[in-house]
Write a protein that holds these residues in place. Structure first.
Motif, PDB file in Angstrom:
ATOM      1  N   ASP A 266       0.846  -1.194   0.000  1.00 36.84           N
ATOM      2  CA  ASP A 266       0.000   0.000   0.000  1.00 36.84           C
ATOM      3  C   ASP A 266       0.885   1.249   0.000  1.00 36.84           C
ATOM      4  O   ASP A 266       1.926   1.278   0.667  1.00 36.84           O
ATOM      5  N   GLU A 267       0.484   2.267  -0.761  1.00 29.55           N
ATOM      6  CA  GLU A 267       1.307   3.463  -0.930  1.00 29.55           C
ATOM      7  C   GLU A 267       1.664   4.120   0.409  1.00 29.55           C
ATOM      8  O   GLU A 267       2.826   4.433   0.674  1.00 29.55           O
ATOM      9  N   ALA A 268       0.645   4.335   1.237  1.00 31.16           N
ATOM     10  CA  ALA A 268       0.884   4.998   2.521  1.00 31.16           C
ATOM     11  C   ALA A 268       1.779   4.142   3.414  1.00 31.16           C
ATOM     12  O   ALA A 268       2.673   4.661   4.108  1.00 31.16           O
ATOM     13  N   GLU A 269       1.561   2.837   3.399  1.00 30.00           N
ATOM     14  CA  GLU A 269       2.365   1.927   4.214  1.00 30.00           C
ATOM     15  C   GLU A 269       3.824   1.940   3.746  1.00 30.00           C
ATOM     16  O   GLU A 269       4.762   1.967   4.556  1.00 30.00           O
ATOM     17  N   PHE A 270       4.013   1.937   2.440  1.00 29.40           N
ATOM     18  CA  PHE A 270       5.372   1.951   1.896  1.00 29.40           C
ATOM     19  C   PHE A 270       6.100   3.242   2.268  1.00 29.40           C
ATOM     20  O   PHE A 270       7.249   3.214   2.714  1.00 29.40           O
ATOM     21  N   LEU A 271       5.443   4.385   2.081  1.00 34.07           N
ATOM     22  CA  LEU A 271       6.081   5.664   2.391  1.00 34.07           C
ATOM     23  C   LEU A 271       6.392   5.793   3.879  1.00 34.07           C
ATOM     24  O   LEU A 271       7.417   6.362   4.267  1.00 34.07           O
ATOM     25  N   ALA A 272       5.508   5.248   4.714  1.00 24.75           N
ATOM     26  CA  ALA A 272       5.750   5.269   6.162  1.00 24.75           C
ATOM     27  C   ALA A 272       6.975   4.409   6.500  1.00 24.75           C
ATOM     28  O   ALA A 272       7.788   4.776   7.361  1.00 24.75           O
ATOM     29  N   HIS A 273       7.105   3.279   5.821  1.00 24.66           N
ATOM     30  CA  HIS A 273       8.260   2.397   6.051  1.00 24.66           C
ATOM     31  C   HIS A 273       9.548   3.072   5.577  1.00 24.66           C
ATOM     32  O   HIS A 273      10.586   2.980   6.246  1.00 24.66           O
ATOM     33  N   PHE A 274       9.489   3.749   4.448  1.00 18.64           N
ATOM     34  CA  PHE A 274      10.646   4.489   3.926  1.00 18.64           C
ATOM     35  C   PHE A 274      11.103   5.524   4.955  1.00 18.64           C
ATOM     36  O   PHE A 274      12.292   5.634   5.272  1.00 18.64           O
ATOM     37  N   GLU A 275      10.148   6.270   5.483  1.00 20.02           N
ATOM     38  CA  GLU A 275      10.480   7.314   6.455  1.00 20.02           C
ATOM     39  C   GLU A 275      10.993   6.724   7.767  1.00 20.02           C
ATOM     40  O   GLU A 275      11.950   7.244   8.363  1.00 20.02           O
ATOM     41  N   LYS A 276      10.377   5.641   8.214  1.00 23.34           N
ATOM     42  CA  LYS A 276      10.818   4.999   9.453  1.00 23.34           C
ATOM     43  C   LYS A 276      12.259   4.484   9.305  1.00 23.34           C
ATOM     44  O   LYS A 276      13.077   4.622  10.232  1.00 23.34           O
ATOM     45  N   THR A 277      12.572   3.924   8.152  1.00 24.90           N
ATOM     46  CA  THR A 277      13.913   3.420   7.896  1.00 24.90           C
ATOM     47  C   THR A 277      14.916   4.565   7.864  1.00 24.90           C
ATOM     48  O   THR A 277      16.046   4.444   8.380  1.00 24.90           O
ATOM     49  N   ARG A 278      14.533   5.672   7.254  1.00 26.55           N
ATOM     50  CA  ARG A 278      15.410   6.858   7.219  1.00 26.55           C
ATOM     51  C   ARG A 278      15.693   7.350   8.629  1.00 26.55           C
ATOM     52  O   ARG A 278      16.849   7.640   8.980  1.00 26.55           O
ATOM     53  N   GLN A 279      14.665   7.456   9.451  1.00 24.89           N
ATOM     54  CA  GLN A 279      14.846   7.942  10.814  1.00 24.89           C
ATOM     55  C   GLN A 279      15.714   6.996  11.633  1.00 24.89           C
ATOM     56  O   GLN A 279      16.552   7.442  12.434  1.00 24.89           O
TER      57      GLN A 279
END
Length: 279
Positions: A91-104
């Motif tokens: 899911d788009e929102a789930e993917f972007l949230a995972h991207f951001e969590k990984t960055r942080q």
């Protein structure tokens, strides 16, 4: 600035705004830029970037903590294809949230590492690859941060890299030039063209500066113009113009990077041009 802080800044500044900057682009322009990078969708390119973060950071932490880690031989095409496939159906929102969590998490892990660990060449090579070089390689919407970093670190170090290289002749042959000073003159002459474009667009956002009509002819003119200038003098000129360009970029508002003429010229002249001429 320490190397540790530089890498952290890439994670916390450059990559933190990466998605937002892309989303500001007109849809057709954004799609074209992504396709030029060899990806069907922006999501696929993010998946590629994310997969390298996920793969490299555990290794970096293991090296920093003197732990064993799996030594890998990468099939880069296969790795990149697997990364795109892995996240394809998310899911788009789930993917972007995972991207951001990984960055942080990457930023937090880097902050926790001892300063001395950043001197390890194995760590530097990996961090340069996935956070610094990747930002230039996958440039889709230029930031002020990346522009300044390339001027302040990459271009600044180029003369010293050349001096330390044991492949000077190979490099100059590849460049099609007889001396390193001509490489520097080539770089700062194009910076001067970029300054014209930036200053024109600041006065009029609709201003379009095409630059020299014949690139090859202009490059030959540069060499001819500085034929009688010594390498030592060209190094001084290069440094003067590099510092002047830094002052210009520092004075630009963030909104200037949303003006197509400014973004296009600075991206081409400073960021992309560096990777064309680095050793």
């Amino acid at each position: 600035m320490s190397y540790k802080q530089r890498v952290i800044d890439f994670v916390e500044i450059e990559w933190a705004g990466y998605v937002e900057r892309f989303n500001r682009l007109p849809e057709l322009d954004g799609s074209k830029r992504v396709r030029n990078q060899g990806y069907e969708r922006f999501r696929d390119m993010l998946a590629h970037i994310l997969a390298w973060w996920e793969d490299v950071m555990p290794i970096v932490l293991a090296i920093a903590e003197n732990r064993e880690f799996e030594k890998k031989k990468y099939d880069f095409d296969a790795f990149n294809a697997e990364a795109v496939a892995k996240y394809k159906d998310w899911d788009e929102a789930e993917f972007l949230a995972h991207f951001e969590k990984t960055r942080q998490k990457a930023a937090a892990d880097l902050r926790s590492m001892n300063e001395a660990a950043f001197e390890d060449r194995r760590i530097q090579g990996r961090l340069n690859g996935v956070f610094i070089h990747h930002a230039r390689e996958h440039l889709v919407a230029l930031s002020k941060f990346l522009t300044l970093d390339t001027l302040e670190h990459e271009w600044k170090a180029l003369p010293a890299k050349f001096d330390a290289s044991d492949k000077k002749e190979e490099y100059l042959k590849k460049e099609g030039l007889s001396r390193f000073g001509d490489v520097l003159a080539h770089a700062f002459a194009w910076w001067e063209e970029g300054v014209i474009a930036v200053q024109g667009a600041l006065k009029d956002p609709g201003f379009v500066y095409d630059g020299p009509a014949n690139t090859d002819a202009y490059n030959a003119e540069i060499v001819a113009k500085y034929q009688g200038t010594s390498d030592a003098e060209l190094r001084i000129l290069f440094e003067q113009k590099r510092l002047a360009l830094i002052d210009l970029v520092r004075g630009l508002p963030e909104s200037a990077f949303e003006i197509p003429t400014i973004e296009n010229w600075l991206a081409a002249d400073i960021v992309e041009h560096y990777d064309e001429h680095t050793l």
